[in-house]
Design a protein around this motif. Structure first.
Motif, short mmCIF file in Angstrom:
data_model
loop_
_atom_site.label_atom_id
_atom_site.label_comp_id
_atom_site.label_asym_id
_atom_site.label_seq_id
_atom_site.Cartn_x
_atom_site.Cartn_y
_atom_site.Cartn_z
N ALA A 158 5.63 14.37 -2.77
CA ALA A 158 6.08 13.06 -3.25
C ALA A 158 7.38 12.65 -2.57
O ALA A 158 7.55 11.48 -2.17
N LEU A 159 8.31 13.59 -2.43
CA LEU A 159 9.61 13.27 -1.81
C LEU A 159 9.45 12.87 -0.35
O LEU A 159 10.07 11.91 0.12
N ILE A 160 8.60 13.59 0.37
CA ILE A 160 8.37 13.29 1.79
C ILE A 160 7.81 11.88 1.95
O ILE A 160 8.26 11.10 2.81
N VAL A 161 6.84 11.53 1.12
CA VAL A 161 6.22 10.20 1.22
C VAL A 161 7.16 9.12 0.71
O VAL A 161 7.25 8.03 1.29
N TRP A 162 7.88 9.40 -0.39
CA TRP A 162 8.77 8.39 -0.97
C TRP A 162 9.93 8.04 -0.05
O TRP A 162 10.50 6.94 -0.15
N ALA A 163 10.27 8.93 0.87
CA ALA A 163 11.36 8.65 1.81
C ALA A 163 11.13 7.36 2.58
O ALA A 163 12.09 6.69 2.99
N GLN A 164 9.85 6.97 2.74
CA GLN A 164 9.54 5.71 3.43
C GLN A 164 10.09 4.50 2.67
O GLN A 164 10.37 3.47 3.27
N GLN A 165 10.22 4.63 1.35
CA GLN A 165 10.71 3.51 0.54
C GLN A 165 12.21 3.30 0.67
O GLN A 165 12.74 2.28 0.22
N LEU A 166 12.91 4.24 1.29
CA LEU A 166 14.36 4.15 1.39
C LEU A 166 14.81 3.48 2.68
O LEU A 166 15.98 3.12 2.82
N LYS A 167 13.88 3.32 3.62
CA LYS A 167 14.25 2.76 4.92
C LYS A 167 14.50 1.26 4.81
O LYS A 167 13.64 0.50 4.38
N GLY A 168 15.69 0.85 5.22
CA GLY A 168 16.01 -0.56 5.25
C GLY A 168 16.14 -1.21 3.88
O GLY A 168 16.13 -2.43 3.76
N LYS A 212 0.83 -1.20 0.00
CA LYS A 212 0.00 0.00 0.00
C LYS A 212 0.86 1.25 0.00
O LYS A 212 0.58 2.22 -0.72
N SER A 213 1.93 1.24 0.80
CA SER A 213 2.84 2.38 0.86
C SER A 213 3.52 2.62 -0.48
O SER A 213 3.67 3.77 -0.92
N LEU A 214 3.92 1.54 -1.16
CA LEU A 214 4.56 1.67 -2.46
C LEU A 214 3.60 2.22 -3.50
O LEU A 214 3.97 3.08 -4.32
N ILE A 215 2.35 1.75 -3.49
CA ILE A 215 1.36 2.26 -4.44
C ILE A 215 1.15 3.75 -4.26
O ILE A 215 1.14 4.53 -5.23
N ILE A 216 0.98 4.19 -3.00
CA ILE A 216 0.79 5.62 -2.72
C ILE A 216 2.01 6.40 -3.20
O ILE A 216 1.89 7.46 -3.81
N GLY A 217 3.21 5.88 -2.91
CA GLY A 217 4.42 6.55 -3.34
C GLY A 217 4.52 6.68 -4.85
O GLY A 217 4.86 7.75 -5.37
N ILE A 218 4.20 5.61 -5.57
CA ILE A 218 4.26 5.64 -7.03
C ILE A 218 3.27 6.67 -7.59
O ILE A 218 3.61 7.43 -8.51
N LEU A 219 2.07 6.70 -7.04
CA LEU A 219 1.07 7.66 -7.53
C LEU A 219 1.49 9.10 -7.25
O LEU A 219 1.27 9.99 -8.09
#
Length: 392
Positions: free
Chosen positions: A178-188, A12-19
């Motif tokens: 987008a950058l603020i939300v996409w930062a979640q994809q960089l963790k770990g 779900k997080s990835l879908i939101i980030g992509i959009l």
């Protein structure tokens, strides 16, 4: 379904980030188009200088797209997207400083960031959403079109009250969120880029006839679209529309490109062979261009049809990148090729059509030339839509 290794929350997080990333791939660029006449007058720019503001990002798309697979090899897909978003944010801020130098510098940096995002998103979908790839492509194309339409409609009233520079700066909201939300994809995340063997796809893809058919289908669509994005307001004003009405119709073009995202992904997924779909999409461009040529007073209809055809063709073309490739690595290479050639064509289009209009004194010849390109696009769609995979 997404990749099996992904949890429901991470999917779900990835879908939101992509959009949200999708909102940055058009609006910061095309949102400036309704302000070109205003900023050109304010900064004392000529027609060719103003035209560069459309051409430079497209050239950045064309020149940088083939290099993106090498960037992802070292940074990985997620970190490469983050770099793209930072570049777009920086470019929007520089462009709004109000000087000619920063206007052009910011425009080039925006183009560089969008180029990276344009190439990577199809490969992300191929990697993590392969079974619902057309639907996800439709969803992010819908988001991209809606954000671009919103930007085109709002920048003119904002410029009236705040000035063109502040109106341009308002477009920062898209890449910043987008950058603020996409930062979640960089963790770990480990760096998972392309391996050396997979990089061979980047060279082999240029020798594939199917790759060229997909590339030209997307490229001709982009060329026609960016000609209209650049010159539609001027064409409509020359046809008797007010500047405000022309700006609204420019926004309609953006919105209409988003509408196919509601259904076209599901339609594409139902068929293994997409030849008739590709032909139908290109034919909408044909009808639109003939209408603008012969009955410009009905522009709301012709602009709507052209936008729907263009948006549907883009979704189909991006879906074909995943459907016709054998792996995410091959998808990255094909996406880079399609973006490079497509945007090289698109970069030449607005300037060439502007020059043709200037020499002929009307929009008839530019529209006729675009009509011929739409017919060629139909032929490429007929070839690219056939159900088959590219060679390794």
């Amino acid at each position: 379904m997404a990749s099996p290794a992904m949890t429901h929350h991470s999917k779900k997080s990835l879908i939101i980030g992509i959009l949200l990333v999708a909102t940055t791939l058009r609006a910061p660029f095309t949102g400036l188009a309704p302000l070109l006449a205003t900023l050109g007058h304010h900064l004392g720019l000529g027609t060719m200088q103003v035209g560069l503001l459309t051409t430079l990002p497209l050239l950045a798309f064309a020149l940088l797209s083939p290099m993106v697979p090498y960037l992802t090899r070292y940074l990985g897909l997620e970190r490469s997207v983050a770099v793209a978003l930072v570049a777009i944010c920086l470019g929007v801020m520089l462009r709004a400083l109000g000087t000619v130098t920063f206007l052009y510098l910011g425009t080039v940096i925006i183009g560089a960031g969008i180029a990276v995002g344009n190439v990577i998103l199809p490969s992300l979908l191929k990697r993590d959403f392969v079974s619902i790839l057309p639907k996800m492509t439709g969803a992010y194309s819908l988001t991209m079109g809606i954000s671009a339409a919103l930007a085109s409609v709002l920048v003119v009233p904002l410029a009236t009250h705040l000035g063109w520079a502040q109106a341009s700066l308002s477009l920062l909201i898209f890449p910043l969120i987008a950058l603020i939300v996409w930062a979640q994809q960089l963790k770990g995340r480990a760096v998972t880029g392309l391996s050396r063997p997979a990089m061979s796809s980047n060279a082999q893809i240029w020798r594939s006839s199917l790759a060229w058919q997909i590339t030209l289908f997307l490229g001709l669509n982009s060329l026609i679209y960016y000609v209209l994005v650049s010159w539609l307001p001027v064409l409509l004003v020359d046809s008797g529309f007010s500047a405000t009405k022309a700006g609204s119709l420019h926004g309609l073009l953006q919105l209409a490109t988003a509408l196919p995202g509601l259904i076209i992904g599901a339609v594409i997924a139902r068929y293994r062979d997409q030849r008739w779909l590709a032909m139908a999409m290109a034919s909408l461009w044909v009808v639109s261009l003939v209408g603008l040529w012969g009955m410009p007073g009905w522009a709301i209809l012709w602009v709507g049809l052209g936008g729907i055809g263009s948006g549907a063709a883009m979704i189909l073309g991006l879906s074909l990148i995943g459907l016709r490739s054998r792996s995410a690595h091959q998808a990255v290479a094909l996406s880079g090729m399609a973006q490079a050639v497509g945007y090289l064509l698109a970069a030449a289009g607005p300037a060439a059509m502007g020059k043709l209009h200037e020499q002929s004194g009307s929009w008839h010849l530019p529209l006729l030339f675009c009509l011929l390109l739409a017919i060629a696009m139909m032929a490429m769609g007929l070839l690219a839509g056939k159900n088959r995979l590219m060679d390794e």
